[in-house]
Design a protein around this motif. Structure first.
Motif, PDB file in Angstrom:
ATOM      1  N   SER A  90       0.863  -1.179   0.000  1.00  0.00           N
ATOM      2  CA  SER A  90       0.000   0.000   0.000  1.00  0.00           C
ATOM      3  C   SER A  90       0.899   1.229   0.000  1.00  0.00           C
ATOM      4  O   SER A  90       2.122   1.115   0.070  1.00  0.00           O
ATOM      5  CB  SER A  90      -0.920   0.000   1.227  1.00  0.00           C
ATOM      6  N   VAL A  91       0.298   2.409  -0.091  1.00  0.00           N
ATOM      7  CA  VAL A  91       1.055   3.653  -0.039  1.00  0.00           C
ATOM      8  C   VAL A  91       0.745   4.349   1.275  1.00  0.00           C
ATOM      9  O   VAL A  91      -0.418   4.603   1.595  1.00  0.00           O
ATOM     10  CB  VAL A  91       0.712   4.573  -1.225  1.00  0.00           C
ATOM     11  N   ALA A  97       4.408   0.821   1.495  1.00  0.00           N
ATOM     12  CA  ALA A  97       4.503  -0.050   2.667  1.00  0.00           C
ATOM     13  C   ALA A  97       4.309  -1.482   2.185  1.00  0.00           C
ATOM     14  O   ALA A  97       3.241  -1.837   1.688  1.00  0.00           O
ATOM     15  CB  ALA A  97       3.440   0.308   3.701  1.00  0.00           C
ATOM     16  N   VAL A  98       5.361  -2.285   2.299  1.00  0.00           N
ATOM     17  CA  VAL A  98       5.318  -3.669   1.831  1.00  0.00           C
ATOM     18  C   VAL A  98       5.331  -4.590   3.048  1.00  0.00           C
ATOM     19  O   VAL A  98       6.311  -4.625   3.801  1.00  0.00           O
ATOM     20  CB  VAL A  98       6.513  -3.991   0.912  1.00  0.00           C
ATOM     21  N   THR A 114       7.932  -3.290   5.748  1.00  0.00           N
ATOM     22  CA  THR A 114       9.082  -2.568   5.222  1.00  0.00           C
ATOM     23  C   THR A 114       8.572  -1.414   4.366  1.00  0.00           C
ATOM     24  O   THR A 114       7.408  -1.404   3.951  1.00  0.00           O
ATOM     25  CB  THR A 114       9.974  -3.485   4.365  1.00  0.00           C
ATOM     26  N   TYR A 115       9.448  -0.450   4.097  1.00  0.00           N
ATOM     27  CA  TYR A 115       9.046   0.722   3.321  1.00  0.00           C
ATOM     28  C   TYR A 115      10.007   0.917   2.152  1.00  0.00           C
ATOM     29  O   TYR A 115      11.217   0.722   2.287  1.00  0.00           O
ATOM     30  CB  TYR A 115       9.020   1.966   4.217  1.00  0.00           C
ATOM     31  N   VAL A 116       9.445   1.298   1.006  1.00  0.00           N
ATOM     32  CA  VAL A 116      10.226   1.483  -0.210  1.00  0.00           C
ATOM     33  C   VAL A 116       9.919   2.867  -0.770  1.00  0.00           C
ATOM     34  O   VAL A 116       8.752   3.295  -0.794  1.00  0.00           O
ATOM     35  CB  VAL A 116       9.886   0.399  -1.256  1.00  0.00           C
ATOM     36  N   SER A 117      10.963   3.561  -1.211  1.00  0.00           N
ATOM     37  CA  SER A 117      10.754   4.878  -1.810  1.00  0.00           C
ATOM     38  C   SER A 117       9.911   4.736  -3.076  1.00  0.00           C
ATOM     39  O   SER A 117       9.864   3.674  -3.704  1.00  0.00           O
ATOM     40  CB  SER A 117      12.101   5.528  -2.132  1.00  0.00           C
ATOM     41  N   LEU A 118       9.250   5.820  -3.450  1.00  0.00           N
ATOM     42  CA  LEU A 118       8.309   5.757  -4.568  1.00  0.00           C
ATOM     43  C   LEU A 118       8.973   5.452  -5.902  1.00  0.00           C
ATOM     44  O   LEU A 118       8.305   5.014  -6.839  1.00  0.00           O
ATOM     45  CB  LEU A 118       7.525   7.066  -4.658  1.00  0.00           C
TER      46      LEU A 118
END
Length: 348
Positions: A90-91, A97-98, A114-118
Motif C-alpha cells: 500500500s502507499v 509499505a510492503v 518494510t518501506y520502499v521509496s516511490l
C-alpha cells in the motif's frame, strides 16, 4: 522478578540469533553503509500540498523484489531454510509499505512491514513514528499478594549458568539458611525443547533427548547433576552450587564440577550414577513443570504459588519469604546482608 530477557522467546536462526533481530540488525547496517556511500538512501519527502502520489510501480513486482532481496540478505548472513514472502503493498506517508512474512521450514515465524521509496530504489526497514502523538502511559501491573501459610513453599527455576539465575541463588541461599526448616525452597531448572535448536542439537541438547539449555549442552548436563544432588544429597546442594557459581564456567564445568563436589563434600560417584540412571527423568519432570507453571526464563521464583517480582538481595528474599508465614519465626527479625546489588534481568 523484573523481566529483561537475555534472549530466546522467538524462533532462532542457526546462528543462534532470533530471525527478526538478525533481519533488523543486517538491515540497519545496510542503511548506515548506504547513508555514507551515496545520496541514494535519502528518505523520500512528502509531495507539496500533502497529496499522495499515484503509485507507478506494479505492487506484485515490488513485493517480489523486496522479498527476494531480504531472502538473499538473510542467506548471506548464514540463515538456512529462511524465506521472506511479500504479502501486501500500500502507499503510506509518501512511501510504499510492503508487508512481509519471514518463513522458516515452512512456518511463519515473524511478520513485518518494510518501506520502499516511490521510485522503487530504496528500502527502509523499521517503524514510522508519529512525533505528534505521545506514547500512551503504561498500564501498571497489579501486585498479587503472596498467600500466607504455616510453612511457605517456594520453587526457584534457574539455568545453572544464567548469570541472573546465579544472582538469585546468591540471594535465596542465605535467606533459606536463615529460615531453615520453617520454609521449603525447591530448585528446578529451565529446560527448552529441541525444536528451538533444530540443526544445532549437539551444541544445546543432551544426546538422544529433547532436553536443551540456553547456554549449551554443558549447562543441561550440569542442571542434571544439580538435580541429582538435590534429590540425594540435599543438605550439600547450596554449598555445591555456591562453589560452582564462584569457581566454574560453562566451558570447564565438565571437569570443574568434580572439584566443586570434592570441596563441598558431595559424593561425585553417586552423582555420576544418578545422572546416568535418572538425570534425563529428573530434567523431563522439570520440563513438564516448566510447562505447567508457564516458566520460560531464569530466574523465576514462586512463593506459595505466586511469582515473586522484588529485589534479589538476600534481605529482599528473606522479607518476601517472611511475608508468606501466618506466624513469622524469630529468624524473620534478623537482618541479612544488603550489599548485593538487587539488579533485574533474566535468561530466556
Amino acid at each position: 522478578m523484573d523481566e529483561h530477557h537475555e534472549h530466546h522467546a522467538e524462533k532462532q536462526s542457526p546462528l543462534g540469533i532470533p530471525l527478526p533481530v538478525l533481519l533488523t540488525v543486517v538491515a540497519l547496517l545496510c542503511l548506515v553503509i548506504g547513508f555514507f556511500a551515496s545520496s541514494l538512501m535519502r528518505p523520500p519527502t512528502q509531495p507539496s500540498g500533502g497529496a499522495t502520489p499515484t503509485p507507478s510501480i506494479d505492487a506484485l513486482q515490488l513485493q517480489s523484489k523486496v522479498a527476494t532481496y531480504l531472502t538473499d540478505m538473510l542467506a548471506s548472513q548464514g540463515a538456512q531454510g529462511v524465506v521472506v514472502q511479500g504479502t501486501s503493498t500500500s502507499v503510506e506517508n509518501g512511501m510504499y509499505a510492503v508487508n512481509v512474512s519471514i518463513i522458516q521450514d515452512g512456518q511463519v515465524v515473524q511478520k513485518a512491514t518494510t518501506y520502499v521509496s516511490l521510485d522503487g530504489k530504496n528500502l527502509f526497514i523499521g517503524q514510522i513514528l508519529d512525533l505528534t502523538t505521545p506514547f500512551p502511559k503504561p498500564t501498571p501491573v497489579p501486585t498479587v499478594a503472596i498467600p500466607k501459610t504455616a510453612k511457605p513453599e517456594a520453587q526457584m527455576f534457574v539455568m545453572s549458568f544464567c548469570p541472573y539465575g546465579q544472582q538469585a541463588e546468591v540471594g535465596v541461599g542465605p535467606a533459606q539458611e536463615a529460615l531453615g526448616d520453617s520454609i521449603t525452597v525447591e530448585p528446578h531448572f529451565v529446560i527448552y525443547g529441541k525444536d528451538y535448536y533444530a540443526g544445532a542439537e549437539e551444541q544445546y541438547c543432551i544426546a538422544n533427548t529433547s532436553l536443551c539449555s540456553l547456554h549449551g549442552v554443558n549447562e543441561a548436563n550440569e542442571d542434571g547433576r544439580q538435580a541429582c544432588i538435590w534429590k540425594y544429597q540435599q543438605p550439600k546442594w547450596w554449598k555445591y552450587v555456591a562453589y560452582v557459581n564462584e569457581n566454574c564456567t560453562v566451558d570447564d564445568i565438565e571437569t570443574c564440577w568434580k572439584t566443586a563436589a570434592n570441596a563441598t563434600g558431595v559424593n561425585a560417584t553417586a552423582v555420576e550414577q544418578c545422572f546416568a540412571e535418572e538425570g534425563v527423568a529428573l530434567l523431563e519432570a522439570d520440563a513438564a513443570l516448566n510447562g505447567e507453571m508457564e516458566v520460560t526464563g531464569s530466574p523465576t521464583l514462586f512463593i506459595n504459588g505466586v511469582i515473586y517480582s522484588g529485589g534479589r538481595a538476600a534481605e529482599d528474599f528473606k522479607d518476601a519469604f517472611c511475608s508468606a508465614f501466618t506466624k513469622q519465626p524469630a529468624a524473620c527479625n534478623m537482618t541479612l546482608s544488603e550489599a548485593q546489588e538487587a539488579a533485574s534481568g533474566s535468561c530466556g
